[in-house]
Design a protein around this motif. Sequence first.
Motif, short mmCIF file in Angstrom:
data_model
loop_
_atom_site.label_atom_id
_atom_site.label_comp_id
_atom_site.label_asym_id
_atom_site.label_seq_id
_atom_site.Cartn_x
_atom_site.Cartn_y
_atom_site.Cartn_z
N GLN A 163 0.66 -1.25 0.00
CA GLN A 163 0.07 0.12 0.02
C GLN A 163 0.66 1.33 -0.15
N VAL A 164 2.09 1.09 0.57
CA VAL A 164 2.88 2.40 0.69
C VAL A 164 4.28 1.76 0.57
N ALA A 165 5.29 2.73 0.33
CA ALA A 165 6.60 2.50 0.19
C ALA A 165 7.34 2.96 1.46
N PHE A 166 8.46 2.28 1.88
CA PHE A 166 9.18 2.27 2.94
C PHE A 166 10.56 2.70 2.80
N SER A 167 11.09 3.49 3.57
CA SER A 167 12.69 3.62 3.64
C SER A 167 13.18 2.19 4.40
N THR A 168 14.37 2.11 4.67
CA THR A 168 15.06 1.46 5.15
C THR A 168 14.31 1.44 6.70
N ALA A 169 14.58 0.30 7.58
CA ALA A 169 14.40 0.65 9.09
C ALA A 169 15.04 1.50 9.93
N TYR A 170 14.72 2.43 10.43
CA TYR A 170 15.49 3.11 11.64
C TYR A 170 15.56 2.76 13.03
N PHE A 171 14.58 1.90 13.15
CA PHE A 171 14.50 1.28 14.61
C PHE A 171 13.72 0.01 14.84
N THR A 172 13.96 -0.68 15.81
CA THR A 172 13.01 -1.93 15.83
C THR A 172 12.58 -2.09 17.20
N ALA A 173 11.28 -2.14 17.44
CA ALA A 173 10.56 -2.58 18.52
C ALA A 173 10.13 -3.75 18.43
N GLY A 174 9.02 -4.21 19.67
CA GLY A 174 8.47 -5.39 19.79
C GLY A 174 7.45 -5.12 20.44
N GLN A 175 6.12 -5.63 20.08
CA GLN A 175 4.70 -5.58 20.72
C GLN A 175 4.83 -6.40 22.09
N GLN A 176 4.33 -5.76 23.20
CA GLN A 176 4.50 -6.04 24.35
C GLN A 176 3.28 -5.61 25.46
N ILE A 177 3.14 -6.16 26.57
CA ILE A 177 2.15 -6.20 27.62
C ILE A 177 2.50 -4.87 28.36
N LEU A 178 1.56 -3.81 28.62
CA LEU A 178 1.78 -2.90 29.40
C LEU A 178 0.64 -2.93 30.47
N VAL A 179 0.92 -2.86 31.90
CA VAL A 179 -0.02 -2.94 32.88
C VAL A 179 0.12 -2.04 33.89
N ALA A 180 -0.93 -1.81 34.85
CA ALA A 180 -0.59 -1.22 35.96
C ALA A 180 0.37 -1.67 37.16
N ASN A 181 0.97 -1.22 37.66
CA ASN A 181 1.63 -1.86 39.09
C ASN A 181 0.79 -2.66 39.95
N GLY A 182 1.19 -3.91 40.19
CA GLY A 182 0.14 -4.53 41.11
C GLY A 182 -0.79 -5.61 40.03
N SER A 183 -0.86 -5.43 38.81
CA SER A 183 -1.49 -6.60 37.89
C SER A 183 -1.08 -7.68 38.11
N THR A 184 -2.00 -8.75 37.95
CA THR A 184 -1.66 -10.21 37.71
C THR A 184 -1.22 -10.74 36.62
N VAL A 185 -1.40 -9.87 35.42
CA VAL A 185 -1.25 -10.15 34.18
C VAL A 185 0.18 -10.28 34.19
N SER A 186 0.62 -11.45 33.35
CA SER A 186 1.89 -11.68 33.51
C SER A 186 2.81 -11.47 31.93
N GLY A 187 2.05 -11.09 31.00
CA GLY A 187 2.31 -11.10 29.63
C GLY A 187 1.31 -11.09 28.78
N PHE A 188 1.85 -11.55 27.46
CA PHE A 188 1.14 -11.82 26.22
C PHE A 188 0.71 -13.29 26.36
N ASP A 189 -0.25 -13.75 27.45
CA ASP A 189 -0.41 -15.25 27.68
C ASP A 189 -1.88 -15.35 27.96
N ASP A 190 -2.17 -16.52 28.78
CA ASP A 190 -3.66 -16.79 29.14
C ASP A 190 -3.70 -15.93 30.37
N SER A 191 -2.92 -14.98 30.90
CA SER A 191 -3.19 -14.29 32.12
C SER A 191 -4.03 -13.17 31.56
N LEU A 192 -4.31 -13.11 30.29
CA LEU A 192 -5.24 -12.08 29.79
C LEU A 192 -6.61 -12.54 29.56
#
Length: 323
Positions: A163-192
């Motif tokens: 759909q669009v043209a891209f330059s070369t990559a200038y940074f690499t990240a990764g999808q991850q879970i963000l929660v409030a402190n004290g949450s029992t969610v442990s990551g991208f897993d069945d705790s969701l």
Amino acid sequence: MAAACTLAVAATLTPLGDCAHAQARATSRAQQTGQPRGRVQQGEARQARWTTPLDASGSCDASLRPTSGTTDGAAVRRIKDRGRLIVGVDQNSYLWGFRDPASGTFAGFDIDIVHAIAQDILGDPDAVQFLTVPTDQRIPAIQEHKVDMVVRTMTINCDRTRQVAFSTAYFTAGQQILVANGSTVSGFDDSLEHRTVCTADGSTGETKLRQDPHGATVLTVDNQLDCLVRLQLGLADAVFTDNALAAGQAAQDPSVRLVGQPVTQEPYGVAMNLGDSDLVRRVNSVLEAYRSGGTDSPWMRSYRHWLQADLPGIDGPPPPAYR
């Protein structure tokens, strides 16, 4: 938390001034925002090296080779004739692309790249018209030539390269879970399971979450920062986003944290119209120079200024891949 919520302004495709968006590099991020600093734990937010192609053939991870010579193509001439670069950005992604509340100017890692491109093409780093573009409007804005490019933590993937043209990559990240402190969610897993997980509409996080929700209810919003507000208000149990963006959110609000490990690779690129191949080559030439110089390269200087405190352990940009 209330202070972080104030940055979640409605982002639409709106002009934000033609030029003179000078960078506020001389001011520390704490002074710029008045916000308490958070921190992403080292290791959780370490940049993934871009070593795996985005599809089996490897055809999605490569961009056009940089321009050789000085002849301008049609897209570059269009920008020069106009006298300014029109760029789609975010004004809510702290550390990446945000409006500095102290000065009213745009600042961040992405914005530094925009200024480098403007300097190369127009000889003036501030010859830029910034437009705020919601996540799900990035591609339409490029296709309709409302912007010359989008520099907005935009992930290169196979679907988007059709759909669009891209330059070369200038940074690499990764999808991850963000929660409030004290949450029992442990990551991208069945705790969701039975939780509400927020992500941006049209993002790669939404695609991954819909493919494998782990029993969660998916909540989508226009922009990632809106998810932080939902988390703060108790309207979401977790946020699924790029850990690079989450680092900025944690820096705004130390009551949230990343959990688990990144589950994707998200190479960020400058996105342009498929017909603007000369502009793609020119931007890749800028990025070649931007990466050059080792620890004193413009890339490393920008990384140290904006990202190192919250995304430690990165020793350089991802290597370019050309076709």
